[in-house]
Scaffold this motif. Structure first.
Motif, PDB file in Angstrom:
ATOM      1  N   ILE A 162       0.826  -1.209   0.000  1.00  0.00           N
ATOM      2  CA  ILE A 162       0.000   0.000   0.000  1.00  0.00           C
ATOM      3  C   ILE A 162       0.860   1.259   0.000  1.00  0.00           C
ATOM      4  CG2 ILE A 162      -1.801  -1.233   1.272  1.00  0.00           C
ATOM      5  CD1 ILE A 162      -1.102   0.372   3.750  1.00  0.00           C
ATOM      6  N   THR A 163       0.242   2.347  -0.438  1.00  0.00           N
ATOM      7  CA  THR A 163       0.796   3.685  -0.252  1.00  0.00           C
ATOM      8  C   THR A 163      -0.063   4.401   0.772  1.00  0.00           C
ATOM      9  OG1 THR A 163       1.899   4.070  -2.371  1.00  0.00           O
ATOM     10  CG2 THR A 163       0.989   5.979  -1.294  1.00  0.00           C
ATOM     11  N   VAL A 164       0.553   4.875   1.831  1.00  0.00           N
ATOM     12  CA  VAL A 164      -0.138   5.680   2.821  1.00  0.00           C
ATOM     13  C   VAL A 164       0.069   7.149   2.459  1.00  0.00           C
ATOM     14  CG1 VAL A 164      -0.333   6.326   5.248  1.00  0.00           C
ATOM     15  CG2 VAL A 164       0.199   3.948   4.625  1.00  0.00           C
ATOM     16  N   ILE A 165      -1.018   7.841   2.189  1.00  0.00           N
ATOM     17  CA  ILE A 165      -0.956   9.284   1.932  1.00  0.00           C
ATOM     18  C   ILE A 165      -1.261   9.994   3.243  1.00  0.00           C
ATOM     19  CG2 ILE A 165      -1.886  11.223   0.616  1.00  0.00           C
ATOM     20  CD1 ILE A 165      -2.664   9.265  -1.576  1.00  0.00           C
ATOM     21  N   ARG A 166      -0.264  10.706   3.764  1.00  0.00           N
ATOM     22  CA  ARG A 166      -0.418  11.360   5.069  1.00  0.00           C
ATOM     23  C   ARG A 166      -0.712  12.854   4.955  1.00  0.00           C
ATOM     24  NH1 ARG A 166       4.666   8.372   8.206  1.00  0.00           N
ATOM     25  NH2 ARG A 166       3.519   6.454   8.753  1.00  0.00           N
ATOM     26  N   SER A 167      -1.009  13.318   3.751  1.00  0.00           N
ATOM     27  CA  SER A 167      -1.175  14.770   3.552  1.00  0.00           C
ATOM     28  C   SER A 167      -2.485  15.116   2.871  1.00  0.00           C
ATOM     29  CB  SER A 167      -0.012  15.290   2.702  1.00  0.00           C
ATOM     30  OG  SER A 167       0.109  14.542   1.495  1.00  0.00           O
ATOM     31  N   MET A 168      -3.537  14.338   3.146  1.00  0.00           N
ATOM     32  CA  MET A 168      -4.847  14.673   2.599  1.00  0.00           C
ATOM     33  C   MET A 168      -5.349  15.979   3.225  1.00  0.00           C
ATOM     34  SD  MET A 168      -5.502  12.450   0.300  1.00  0.00           S
ATOM     35  CE  MET A 168      -7.077  13.210  -0.064  1.00  0.00           C
ATOM     36  N   HIS A 169      -6.098  16.744   2.439  1.00  0.00           N
ATOM     37  CA  HIS A 169      -6.537  18.063   2.886  1.00  0.00           C
ATOM     38  C   HIS A 169      -7.827  18.436   2.163  1.00  0.00           C
ATOM     39  CE1 HIS A 169      -6.178  22.388   3.938  1.00  0.00           C
ATOM     40  NE2 HIS A 169      -6.583  22.600   2.696  1.00  0.00           N
ATOM     41  N   THR A 170      -8.892  18.647   2.929  1.00  0.00           N
ATOM     42  CA  THR A 170     -10.124  19.177   2.335  1.00  0.00           C
ATOM     43  C   THR A 170     -10.282  20.659   2.627  1.00  0.00           C
ATOM     44  OG1 THR A 170     -11.575  18.767   4.241  1.00  0.00           O
ATOM     45  CG2 THR A 170     -11.264  16.941   2.676  1.00  0.00           C
ATOM     46  N   GLY A 171      -9.678  21.126   3.723  1.00  0.00           N
ATOM     47  CA  GLY A 171      -9.849  22.514   4.120  1.00  0.00           C
ATOM     48  C   GLY A 171     -11.167  22.769   4.816  1.00  0.00           C
ATOM     49  N   HIS A 172     -11.932  21.704   5.057  1.00  0.00           N
ATOM     50  CA  HIS A 172     -13.232  21.827   5.723  1.00  0.00           C
ATOM     51  C   HIS A 172     -13.300  20.783   6.830  1.00  0.00           C
ATOM     52  CE1 HIS A 172     -14.693  24.384   2.426  1.00  0.00           C
ATOM     53  NE2 HIS A 172     -14.044  23.550   1.634  1.00  0.00           N
ATOM     54  N   ASN A 173     -13.918  21.147   7.946  1.00  0.00           N
ATOM     55  CA  ASN A 173     -13.983  20.232   9.078  1.00  0.00           C
ATOM     56  C   ASN A 173     -15.266  19.421   9.143  1.00  0.00           C
ATOM     57  OD1 ASN A 173     -11.479  21.071   9.846  1.00  0.00           O
ATOM     58  ND2 ASN A 173     -12.098  22.018  11.773  1.00  0.00           N
ATOM     59  N   GLY A 174     -16.304  19.833   8.416  1.00  0.00           N
ATOM     60  CA  GLY A 174     -17.581  19.146   8.507  1.00  0.00           C
ATOM     61  C   GLY A 174     -17.596  17.826   7.756  1.00  0.00           C
ATOM     62  N   HIS A 175     -18.477  16.933   8.188  1.00  0.00           N
ATOM     63  CA  HIS A 175     -18.589  15.628   7.531  1.00  0.00           C
ATOM     64  C   HIS A 175     -19.158  15.759   6.118  1.00  0.00           C
ATOM     65  CE1 HIS A 175     -17.529  13.373  11.108  1.00  0.00           C
ATOM     66  NE2 HIS A 175     -18.432  14.036  11.803  1.00  0.00           N
ATOM     67  N   ALA A 184     -16.709  20.718  -2.660  1.00  0.00           N
ATOM     68  CA  ALA A 184     -17.038  20.660  -1.234  1.00  0.00           C
ATOM     69  C   ALA A 184     -18.441  21.196  -0.981  1.00  0.00           C
ATOM     70  CB  ALA A 184     -16.016  21.464  -0.436  1.00  0.00           C
ATOM     71  N   GLY A 185     -19.240  20.387  -0.279  1.00  0.00           N
ATOM     72  CA  GLY A 185     -20.532  20.837   0.200  1.00  0.00           C
ATOM     73  C   GLY A 185     -21.664  20.849  -0.803  1.00  0.00           C
ATOM     74  N   VAL A 186     -21.393  20.674  -2.085  1.00  0.00           N
ATOM     75  CA  VAL A 186     -22.423  20.817  -3.116  1.00  0.00           C
ATOM     76  C   VAL A 186     -23.149  19.487  -3.324  1.00  0.00           C
ATOM     77  CG1 VAL A 186     -22.880  21.357  -5.541  1.00  0.00           C
ATOM     78  CG2 VAL A 186     -21.193  22.687  -4.257  1.00  0.00           C
ATOM     79  N   SER A 220     -11.819  11.338  27.010  1.00  0.00           N
ATOM     80  CA  SER A 220     -11.430  12.323  25.997  1.00  0.00           C
ATOM     81  C   SER A 220     -11.641  11.789  24.582  1.00  0.00           C
ATOM     82  CB  SER A 220      -9.953  12.696  26.164  1.00  0.00           C
ATOM     83  OG  SER A 220      -9.732  13.367  27.379  1.00  0.00           O
ATOM     84  N   GLY A 221     -11.847  12.722  23.663  1.00  0.00           N
ATOM     85  CA  GLY A 221     -11.952  12.398  22.248  1.00  0.00           C
ATOM     86  C   GLY A 221     -11.201  13.425  21.423  1.00  0.00           C
ATOM     87  N   ARG A 222     -11.465  13.417  20.139  1.00  0.00           N
ATOM     88  CA  ARG A 222     -10.833  14.376  19.226  1.00  0.00           C
ATOM     89  C   ARG A 222     -11.898  14.967  18.307  1.00  0.00           C
ATOM     90  NH1 ARG A 222      -5.270  13.647  19.562  1.00  0.00           N
ATOM     91  NH2 ARG A 222      -4.508  11.525  20.003  1.00  0.00           N
ATOM     92  N   ASP A 223     -11.810  16.265  18.060  1.00  0.00           N
ATOM     93  CA  ASP A 223     -12.733  16.982  17.175  1.00  0.00           C
ATOM     94  C   ASP A 223     -12.309  16.761  15.712  1.00  0.00           C
ATOM     95  OD1 ASP A 223     -14.786  18.611  16.327  1.00  0.00           O
ATOM     96  OD2 ASP A 223     -14.235  20.320  17.595  1.00  0.00           O
ATOM     97  N   HIS A 224     -13.145  17.263  14.802  1.00  0.00           N
ATOM     98  CA  HIS A 224     -12.904  17.126  13.364  1.00  0.00           C
ATOM     99  C   HIS A 224     -11.638  17.855  12.916  1.00  0.00           C
ATOM    100  CE1 HIS A 224     -17.614  17.075  13.036  1.00  0.00           C
ATOM    101  NE2 HIS A 224     -17.127  15.987  13.596  1.00  0.00           N
ATOM    102  N   ASN A 225     -11.020  17.317  11.854  1.00  0.00           N
ATOM    103  CA  ASN A 225      -9.841  17.972  11.276  1.00  0.00           C
ATOM    104  C   ASN A 225      -9.748  17.654   9.778  1.00  0.00           C
ATOM    105  OD1 ASN A 225      -7.393  19.177  10.737  1.00  0.00           O
ATOM    106  ND2 ASN A 225      -6.166  17.557  11.676  1.00  0.00           N
ATOM    107  N   GLY A 226     -10.093  18.638   8.957  1.00  0.00           N
ATOM    108  CA  GLY A 226      -9.963  18.481   7.517  1.00  0.00           C
ATOM    109  C   GLY A 226      -8.703  19.113   6.962  1.00  0.00           C
ATOM    110  N   GLN A 227      -7.829  19.577   7.855  1.00  0.00           N
ATOM    111  CA  GLN A 227      -6.618  20.280   7.418  1.00  0.00           C
ATOM    112  C   GLN A 227      -5.472  19.324   7.073  1.00  0.00           C
ATOM    113  OE1 GLN A 227      -7.410  23.476   7.061  1.00  0.00           O
ATOM    114  NE2 GLN A 227      -9.343  22.855   8.033  1.00  0.00           N
ATOM    115  N   GLY A 228      -5.527  18.112   7.628  1.00  0.00           N
ATOM    116  CA  GLY A 228      -4.483  17.123   7.348  1.00  0.00           C
ATOM    117  C   GLY A 228      -4.882  15.774   7.925  1.00  0.00           C
ATOM    118  N   PHE A 229      -4.834  14.725   7.095  1.00  0.00           N
ATOM    119  CA  PHE A 229      -5.206  13.392   7.576  1.00  0.00           C
ATOM    120  C   PHE A 229      -4.685  12.353   6.593  1.00  0.00           C
ATOM    121  CE2 PHE A 229      -8.630  15.166   5.080  1.00  0.00           C
ATOM    122  CZ  PHE A 229      -9.149  14.139   4.321  1.00  0.00           C
ATOM    123  N   SER A 230      -4.961  11.080   6.871  1.00  0.00           N
ATOM    124  CA  SER A 230      -4.363   9.980   6.103  1.00  0.00           C
ATOM    125  C   SER A 230      -5.408   9.084   5.462  1.00  0.00           C
ATOM    126  CB  SER A 230      -3.485   9.107   7.017  1.00  0.00           C
ATOM    127  OG  SER A 230      -2.447   9.837   7.614  1.00  0.00           O
TER     128      SER A 230
END
Length: 480
Positions: free
Chosen positions: A139-152, A164-166, A396-406
């Motif tokens: 596999i290739t793991v992409i660790r720099s995905m980015h939507t720029g939006h935090n909503g689902h 996005a969003g449409v 504890s948990g973690r909030d949304h993050n569309g700025q960087g993910f895998s």
């Protein structure tokens, strides 16, 4: 004396000999009975499922998407951050956009789980994904995905529909089937394996054909047996009775052709309806896993309660692409990766359910020689923040993050044993080789032999594209 029969659409809708809705849609479009979108001649590709040549030689013939609704926590799964662990409990000095301000915290939350280098490539993977760790060389793991939006929903629509969003846009699967048609004459080209827990967040928009004809939307299989209702004829209509029904339909076709000379060739018309019978047989065979050997059933986790359901769907996905289905999606009910609270218990639970089957799919495709021509995608629409949501404690948990993910990709021309891109030192933002959903879409289409800028659908006087003329690049660095 001839008695005017009901029209064929009504006849098929009422008939009881088991054509099934997915077969009916396929047959009606081949018989030119589906309404076509308005447009000038030559603007759009033919509204049918005839196999069409790609723009250039493809690496892949099919794709399976394991979409993980809710946003898997990359910093706990695929993106180790020693600095985050080192500064656990201290205040983060960067800017954070919170989705739930009333629970906002800037306390850095180091992962409770350990990472280790795995495989020949040495890709680091969390202890929560022991089976994924076994396929890192594929596999290739992409660790720099980015939507720029935090909503689902806004990010889901970006991944599936290109903007996005449409809403109201065709999903990537629909674009692929529109461009390439079907590789099978016995099964739908685009199939969705739904979850017993219900639809994922954003519902049917996940597999909608949007402004394209419904012919190109995903065909949804039921999450339990029978996965297609009414596929078999009632006992009293089988055999000669079904044959008589088909003969009567052929007679209706003859009447129609007589009244409308110059339409499609009669033999092709009759053959299209005869296809219903072969679909009955093909669908039943494809969805029957009873013939699978015991070692394959164990591989997918069918012998374990936690993995049995998702493992069965992953196995079905392999069987479908093996039989010519071009695009298969697996969804989870709701958004089980949405780890706002109790991440210490919730994240291990969803990993136990999905990790073994997802890795088994890659292993099984590889041992059958199918991985080279089948793209496998694993990932969600967003990731999670490196700070704690709420107080730093056992809940504890973690909030949304569309700025960087895998996410990860395998097969179909993707390099194995590779990590691409990076987030910053605590995993908040994509920092190197940023990849957007439009880049992802352009890359997938490229692997299937398509130039994303040349897959065009004319609608309301406008040239529509999956990537919508937005900046989109083929991520060539991850291609084999």
């Amino acid at each position: 004396m001839w008695i005017d029969p009901p029209n064929r659409r009504a006849f098929l809708a009422r008939s009881a000999f088991g054509i099934g809705s997915f077969a009916l849609a396929h047959l009606l479009q081949r018989d030119n009975l589906l309404t076509a979108s308005p447009g000038k001649p030559g603007e759009n590709l033919p509204f049918d499922l005839t196999a069409r040549p790609p723009h250039f030689a493809p690496k892949a013939k099919a794709m399976i998407s394991l979409f993980m609704h809710g946003g898997p926590s990359h910093v706990d799964l695929l993106d180790p951050k020693p600095e985050l662990t080192k500064h656990n409990g201290t205040d983060y000095n960067g800017d954070v956009v919170f989705s739930f301000v009333n629970r906002a915290s800037k306390k850095l939350f180091g992962s409770p789980w350990k990472f280790a280098k795995r495989g020949r490539c040495g890709t680091e993977v969390s202890e929560l994904l022991p089976n994924t760790a076994e396929i890192v060389d594929d596999i290739t793991v992409i660790r720099s995905m980015h939507t720029g939006h935090n909503g689902h929903e806004v990010s889901i629509r970006y991944f599936h529909g290109g903007i996005a969003g449409v809403t109201g846009r065709p999903t990537m699967g629909s674009w692929i089937i529109y461009a390439l048609g079907s590789a099978s004459q016995n099964l739908p080209a685009y199939m969705v394996l739904s979850d017993p827990g219900g639809h994922p967040v954003d519902g049917t928009s996940n597999w909608s054909s949007g402004f394209m004809p419904s012919l190109y939307q995903g065909t949804v299989l039921r999450p339990q047996e029978p996965r297609i209702l009414n596929l078999d004829a009632p006992a009293h209509l089988r055999g000669d009775a079904q044959r008589q029904n088909l003969d009567f339909l052929a007679e209706l076709n003859a009447r129609h052709l007589h009244d409308h000379p110059g339409e499609a060739d009669l033999e092709a018309r009759i053959a299209s309806y005869e296809l219903a019978a072969s679909m009955q047989t093909a669908a039943k065979e494809a969805l029957d896993i009873s013939s699978e050997p015991e070692h394959i059933r164990r591989l997918y986790g069918l012998d374990q309660k936690e993995t049995r359901e998702y493992g069965t769907r992953c196995l079905l996905a392999r069987r479908l692409v093996e039989r010519g289905v071009r695009f298969v999606q697996l969804f989870l009910g709701g958004q089980p990766w949405d780890s706002h609270t109790n991440i210490r218990t919730g994240l291990p639970s969803i990993c136990r359910r999905t990790d073994r089957p997802a890795a088994a799919l890659v292993k099984d495709l590889k041992q059958r020689g199918l991985l080279d021509t089948t793209i496998v995608h694993w990932g969600g629409e967003i990731g999670r923040l490196p700070v704690s949501e709420g107080e730093m404690n056992d809940t504890s948990g973690r909030d949304h993050n569309g700025q960087g993910f895998s996410i990860w990709l395998a097969g179909g021309g993707i390099k194995g044993g590779m990590v691409y891109g990076a987030t910053d030192e605590v995993g908040h933002k994509a920092a190197e080789n940023v990849v957007t959903p439009n880049d992802y879409q352009a890359t997938i289409l490229h692997l299937l032999g398509l130039d994303h800028s040349r897959v065009i659908y004319h609608q309301n006087g406008r040239e529509q594209r999956l990537t919508d003329n937005r900046p989109a690049r083929v991520v060539k660095e991850i291609l084999a």
